[in-house]
Design an enzyme around this catalytic site. Structure first.
Site, PDB file in Angstrom:
ATOM      1  N   GLU A 194      -4.471  -8.973   3.904  1.00 19.02           N
ATOM      2  CA  GLU A 194      -5.120  -8.541   5.147  1.00 19.02           C
ATOM      3  C   GLU A 194      -6.361  -9.354   5.499  1.00 19.02           C
ATOM      4  OE1 GLU A 194      -3.841  -6.525   2.926  1.00 19.02           O
ATOM      5  OE2 GLU A 194      -2.943  -4.760   3.852  1.00 19.02           O
ATOM      6  N   GLU A 244       0.832  -1.220   0.000  1.00 21.47           N
ATOM      7  CA  GLU A 244       0.000   0.000   0.000  1.00 21.47           C
ATOM      8  C   GLU A 244       0.863   1.265   0.000  1.00 21.47           C
ATOM      9  OE1 GLU A 244      -2.384  -1.727   3.339  1.00 21.47           O
ATOM     10  OE2 GLU A 244      -4.025  -0.793   2.245  1.00 21.47           O
TER      11      GLU A 244
HETATM   12  C1  LIG Z   1      -3.085  -1.521   7.319  1.00 26.37           C
HETATM   13  C2  LIG Z   1      -2.578  -2.697   6.589  1.00 26.37           C
HETATM   14  O1  LIG Z   1      -3.352  -2.860   5.455  1.00 26.37           O
HETATM   15  C3  LIG Z   1      -2.634  -3.876   7.467  1.00 26.37           C
HETATM   16  C4  LIG Z   1      -1.502  -4.804   7.233  1.00 26.37           C
HETATM   17  O2  LIG Z   1      -0.551  -4.547   6.555  1.00 26.37           O
HETATM   18  S1  LIG Z   1      -1.637  -6.253   8.051  1.00 26.37           S
HETATM   19  C5  LIG Z   1      -0.195  -7.135   7.580  1.00 26.37           C
HETATM   20  C6  LIG Z   1      -0.286  -7.702   6.209  1.00 26.37           C
HETATM   21  N1  LIG Z   1       0.846  -8.534   5.969  1.00 26.37           N
HETATM   22  C7  LIG Z   1       0.796  -9.851   6.110  1.00 26.37           C
HETATM   23  O3  LIG Z   1      -0.233 -10.430   6.375  1.00 26.37           O
HETATM   24  C8  LIG Z   1       2.091 -10.595   5.929  1.00 26.37           C
HETATM   25  C9  LIG Z   1       2.360 -11.425   7.163  1.00 26.37           C
HETATM   26  N2  LIG Z   1       3.620 -12.101   7.066  1.00 26.37           N
HETATM   27  C10 LIG Z   1       3.813 -13.192   6.310  1.00 26.37           C
HETATM   28  O4  LIG Z   1       2.939 -13.658   5.601  1.00 26.37           O
HETATM   29  C11 LIG Z   1       5.149 -13.843   6.365  1.00 26.37           C
HETATM   30  O5  LIG Z   1       5.711 -13.538   7.622  1.00 26.37           O
HETATM   31  C12 LIG Z   1       6.137 -13.370   5.265  1.00 26.37           C
HETATM   32  C13 LIG Z   1       5.633 -13.888   3.912  1.00 26.37           C
HETATM   33  C14 LIG Z   1       6.214 -11.865   5.259  1.00 26.37           C
HETATM   34  C15 LIG Z   1       7.529 -13.919   5.565  1.00 26.37           C
HETATM   35  O6  LIG Z   1       7.455 -15.298   5.720  1.00 26.37           O
HETATM   36  P1  LIG Z   1       8.730 -16.124   6.288  1.00 26.37           P
HETATM   37  O7  LIG Z   1       9.944 -15.711   5.561  1.00 26.37           O
HETATM   38  O8  LIG Z   1       8.317 -17.558   6.260  1.00 26.37           O
HETATM   39  O9  LIG Z   1       8.953 -15.650   7.778  1.00 26.37           O
HETATM   40  P2  LIG Z   1       7.976 -15.743   9.025  1.00 26.37           P
HETATM   41  O10 LIG Z   1       8.501 -16.759   9.958  1.00 26.37           O
HETATM   42  O11 LIG Z   1       6.563 -15.823   8.619  1.00 26.37           O
HETATM   43  O12 LIG Z   1       8.185 -14.289   9.634  1.00 26.37           O
HETATM   44  C16 LIG Z   1       9.438 -13.902  10.180  1.00 26.37           C
HETATM   45  C17 LIG Z   1       9.171 -13.094  11.423  1.00 26.37           C
HETATM   46  O13 LIG Z   1       8.570 -11.864  11.025  1.00 26.37           O
HETATM   47  C18 LIG Z   1       7.363 -11.656  11.739  1.00 26.37           C
HETATM   48  N3  LIG Z   1       6.427 -10.952  10.846  1.00 26.37           N
HETATM   49  C19 LIG Z   1       6.153 -11.217   9.567  1.00 26.37           C
HETATM   50  N4  LIG Z   1       5.279 -10.313   9.083  1.00 26.37           N
HETATM   51  C20 LIG Z   1       5.014  -9.475  10.103  1.00 26.37           C
HETATM   52  C21 LIG Z   1       4.187  -8.326  10.233  1.00 26.37           C
HETATM   53  N5  LIG Z   1       3.477  -7.846   9.213  1.00 26.37           N
HETATM   54  N6  LIG Z   1       4.147  -7.729  11.434  1.00 26.37           N
HETATM   55  C22 LIG Z   1       4.872  -8.165  12.469  1.00 26.37           C
HETATM   56  N7  LIG Z   1       5.673  -9.241  12.395  1.00 26.37           N
HETATM   57  C23 LIG Z   1       5.738  -9.873  11.227  1.00 26.37           C
HETATM   58  C24 LIG Z   1       6.874 -13.043  12.088  1.00 26.37           C
HETATM   59  O14 LIG Z   1       6.016 -13.001  13.186  1.00 26.37           O
HETATM   60  C25 LIG Z   1       8.171 -13.749  12.392  1.00 26.37           C
HETATM   61  O15 LIG Z   1       8.559 -13.397  13.700  1.00 26.37           O
HETATM   62  P3  LIG Z   1       9.354 -14.450  14.621  1.00 26.37           P
HETATM   63  O16 LIG Z   1      10.614 -14.738  13.876  1.00 26.37           O
HETATM   64  O17 LIG Z   1       9.541 -13.706  15.879  1.00 26.37           O
HETATM   65  O18 LIG Z   1       8.464 -15.641  14.744  1.00 26.37           O
END
Ligand SMILES: C[C@H](O)CC(=O)SCCNC(=O)CCNC(=O)[C@H](O)C(C)(C)COP(=O)(O)OP(=O)(O)OC[C@H]1O[C@@H](n2cnc3c(N)ncnc32)[C@H](O)[C@@H]1OP(=O)(O)O
Length: 724
Positions: free
Chosen positions: A135, A115
């Site tokens: 999301e 975004e």
């Molecule tokens: C206002 C907005 O529209 C709202 C948002 O943006 S909501 C967030 C949207 N984003 C997401 O849903 C993505 C969420 N993350 C993921 O899908 C996956 O973590 C990823 C594809 C980015 C990376 O995957 P991968 O490499 O396998 O690592 P993964 O183990 O999942 O994550 C690594 C670390 O980062 C953290 N992390 C990943 N994304 C995060 C996020 N958005 N916020 C906080 N922590 C996050 C994980 O909790 C993990 O922490 P840990 O090592 O302490 O357990």
């Protein structure tokens, strides 16, 4: 580790490179958001800055808004913890910036990350960068303008698909669709982005604000048709969740009243959704799944996982062949051992069919399928076991047979080889009793079909070494499973907690409740199918065998149903022979089979437990609770005995192993939302009416009395003890 922060470097070319720094995924934590505002403010004021490039450090642009903030909101109920980013930062500061801003994206730009990039005036990406708005999978909608800008950049249909399915696309596809302006090799990303920003500032390239675009959005009536179809689809894929319809409403607002109004509505709805139980459940599961890789004294003691290159599987039945499939498609050599060539051939054929079905469903290319099958070798003796790193025994549930196999493989396999069993019920200490390698003995409990179901329960005994656990966790992830480490007891964590599920359903039927009503209600609750359809699917033989195990282990709280034996006697064996509670015909959904009703009547007569011989009067809500609260009750015992490291591991296991709805956060999380006291009071009431099957456990009683959540660690309740 350095605190999350944002840096800015201004080059001689007049381009300010603003960099997000919050490893590992540059999540947009609060300090990042304030840092961005600060740096953009400075860059706008400085006369030596002509243009900006926004990027992320460490090869990953950003994984989106910091999900930890949602958790804090859930813990406190304070929605003001979510800052105003959408208008204040993305619209006012980035998109309306007086100087052009180019996003240089690499690795991933997800959620709020994408975004931010869409608020910039152009997007340059490295190859194979993941772009998405996931999301909805967290129970919210994009909240930094994504619902408005994505449709404007790549058209309504595709944008809706990406959001509703939370499915990212690669930058290559993004380029074709217009989301990305150019793809350049990673090492040129900053150079090209800087030049692009200068080109915009000197009007050699267009200065585009995504929110103002309309060229990709069709006419109002076309848009309405697309939205209508999407609403139907959302009803099907997400019947119990609010965020899908809400997302479509917000998109529609922008189409009717313009992008800016869409952004305003989006911000309002986003904040409302953050507070829903759906968001609470899904955010909980997000972190719960990641916690399962943190096992005290295993993953935090500096051990390095050993590389598992070749494994052997003993037994090519349904489980063995499913497990073999999971390994070969992940490029790990498998020796499949059977007792004769007929069985071996059968096992090999099943594996081939599994691999073919993955190709048909688009999960595997033909080349990869051929490569996978070349990793498989059949065997009738142990000669190929000399250099294997792990053996997984997957034969029938017979203690003497398993003991014999383990004492044989202990002698044949190299000393580092992990000796695993796929038993779903037998005590691992018994399995390994005849060996002197107890430290290498471990449970690798896959769920059927093993090449598809994501959960891998790793069962450890008191003697299993930390190294063996770590190795199995690591190879489990390699074969794309979600490993959850559990302790050794009948049924381990998932089958143990869920054995009352089928039993309670049987009990209700014998109290006069209709089987199909039960199945319908459980499906509406969110499980993929009800307990009777599930029994049809897994076969009645399994139900009888497993029922016996639990009756032996927990005699005081099992219901001995006469129904399964009667069904078998009447020539029924569920889906396997097309005759169960349902009628199974190729190409159509299972239909309730009225001819099963007389058998149920007979079973009711045999059991004779209806009060005064009459069916009980019961509401839909009570039916669901009478099936799921006994599961919660058993889950309490699992927690009390320390079978799982933490309550959230059981949540993950229930979602991945039993398909408990993730949006309810898993079995323990859901029970805490319902409230320990309510669960306790209900069970107590039913135990007085219907017997000890419903008797609340000590753990539940204590937690209910003390007002302590079931998920709170063991130390929170005086009587609890931990074995792990
Ligand atoms: C206002 C907005 O529209 C709202 C948002 O943006 S909501 C967030 C949207 N984003 C997401 O849903 C993505 C969420 N993350 C993921 O899908 C996956 O973590 C990823 C594809 C980015 C990376 O995957 P991968 O490499 O396998 O690592 P993964 O183990 O999942 O994550 C690594 C670390 O980062 C953290 N992390 C990943 N994304 C995060 C996020 N958005 N916020 C906080 N922590 C996050 C994980 O909790 C993990 O922490 P840990 O090592 O302490 O357990």
């Amino acid at each position: 580790m350095a605190k999350p922060h944002v840096t800015m470097e201004v080059g001689n070319d007049g381009v300010a490179v603003v960099t997000l720094i919050n490893p590992p995924v540059n999540a947009l934590a609060i300090p990042i958001i304030s840092g961005l505002k600060e740096k953009f403010d400075e860059a706008t004021r400085r006369n030596d800055v002509k243009a900006l490039v926004l990027t992320g450090k460490g090869g990953r642009f950003s994984g989106g808004f910091d999900i930890n903030v949602f958790q804090k909101v859930h813990a406190t109920g304070d929605i003001s913890l979510v800052p105003d980013v959408s208008v204040e930062l993305v619209v006012n500061i980035i998109e309306d910036c007086k100087k052009p801003v180019v996003a240089a994206v690499e690795g991933l730009a997800l959620g709020g990350g994408l975004e931010l990039a869409m608020g910039c005036h152009a997007r340059i990406a490295a190859p194979k960068t993941q772009l998405g708005l996931p999301e909805l999978s967290l129970g919210v909608i994009p909240g930094f303008g994504g619902t408005q800008r994505l449709p404007r950049l790549l058209g309504l249909s595709k944008a809706i698909e990406i959001m509703l399915l939370s499915k990212p696309i690669m930058s290559e596809e993004g380029k074709k669709l217009g989301l990305i302006d150019a793809i350049v090799p990673s090492q040129e990303l900053l150079k090209v982005s800087r030049q692009w920003a200068l080109d915009i500032s000197e009007r050699r390239k267009p200065w585009l604000r995504s929110l103002h675009r309309t060229d990709k959005i069709g006419s109002l009536s076309e848009s309405r048709d697309v939205l209508k179809a999407a609403r139907q689809q959302a009803k099907k894929i997400a019947p119990n969740m609010p965020q899908h319809q809400a997302c479509l409403d917000v998109i529609e607002e922008g189409i009717i009243h313009g992008g800016y109004n869409g952004v305003l509505k989006e911000a309002k709805v986003f904040k409302e959704l953050v507070l829903t139980e759906t968001a609470k459940g899904l955010v909980h599961i997000f972190f719960a799944q990641r916690m399962t890789s943190k096992i005290p004294n295993v993953t935090d003691v500096g051990l390095k996982p050993r590389h598992i290159k070749k494994i052997a599987i003993i037994g090519g039945g349904l489980m063995g062949s499913g497990i073999a499939t999971a390994f070969i498609v992940s490029n790990i050599h498998v020796v499949l051992k059977e007792i004769n060539s007929e069985y071996l051939q059968k096992g090999t054929k099943t594996i081939e069919a599994n691999v073919r079905s993955l190709v048909t469903r688009g999960k595997l290319t033909r080349d990869k399928a051929d490569k996978a099958l070349s990793m498989l070798k059949g065997a009738l003796d142990y000669s190929d076991f000399k250099d294997v790193d792990m053996v997984i025994e997957a034969v029938i549930e017979s203690v003497p047979l398993k003991q014999k196999i383990f004492s044989e493989i202990e002698k044949i396999c190299p000393p580092h080889c992990i000796l695993a069993t796929n038993t779903s019920t037998i005590d691992l200490n018994l399995v390994g009793e005849k060996t002197s390698s107890q430290d290498r003995i471990i449970g690798a409990h896959f769920f059927s079909p093993a090449h598809i179901m994501p959960l891998l329960e790793i069962v450890r005994t008191d003697k299993t070494s930390a190294q063996a656990i770590l190795d199995l966790m690591t190879v489990g992830k390699t074969i794309k499973k979600a490993p959850v480490v559990v302790g050794n007891c009948t049924g381990f964590a998932v089958n143990r907690a869920f054995f009352p599920y089928a039993q309670s359903a049987q009990l209700l039927v014998h109290l006069g409740v209709d089987v199909f009503r039960i199945d319908r209600l459980i499906s509406s609750f969110g499980l993929p199918m009800g307990p009777f359809q599930l029994q049809d699917l897994s076969g009645y033989g399994i139900a009888v065998a497993v029922g016996k195990e639990f009756a032996n282990a927990f005699p005081g709280r099992t219901f001995q149903t006469p129904l399964v034996d009667l069904l078998i006697k009447n020539g029924r064996n569920g889906k396997a022979n097309g005759k169960g509670y349902y009628i199974y015909e190729k190409g159509s959904r299972p239909r309730p089979d009225p001819s099963v009703l007389p058998i149920i009547e007979e079973s009711r007569r045999v059991a004779n437990i209806m009060p005064n011989g009459k069916p009980i009067n019961i509401t839909d809500k009570e039916i669901v609770e009478m099936i799921l609260f006994p599961v919660v009750n058993e889950a309490c015992r699992v927690l009390d005995e320390g079978v799982v490291v933490r309550a959230s591991d059981l949540d993950t296991a229930s979602v991945l192993g039993m398909s408990f709805p993730s949006y309810r956060g898993g079995i323990v999380f859901w029970a805490d939302l319902v409230g320990a006291k309510y669960v306790y009071d209900s069970l107590k009431k039913w135990s007085q009416r219907f017997g000890d099957f419903y008797k609340p456990s000590k753990f539940l009683e204590e937690r209910a009395a003390g007002g302590i959540p079931l998920s709170a660690p063991a130390s929170s309740s005086s009587g609890s003890r931990s074995r792990m």
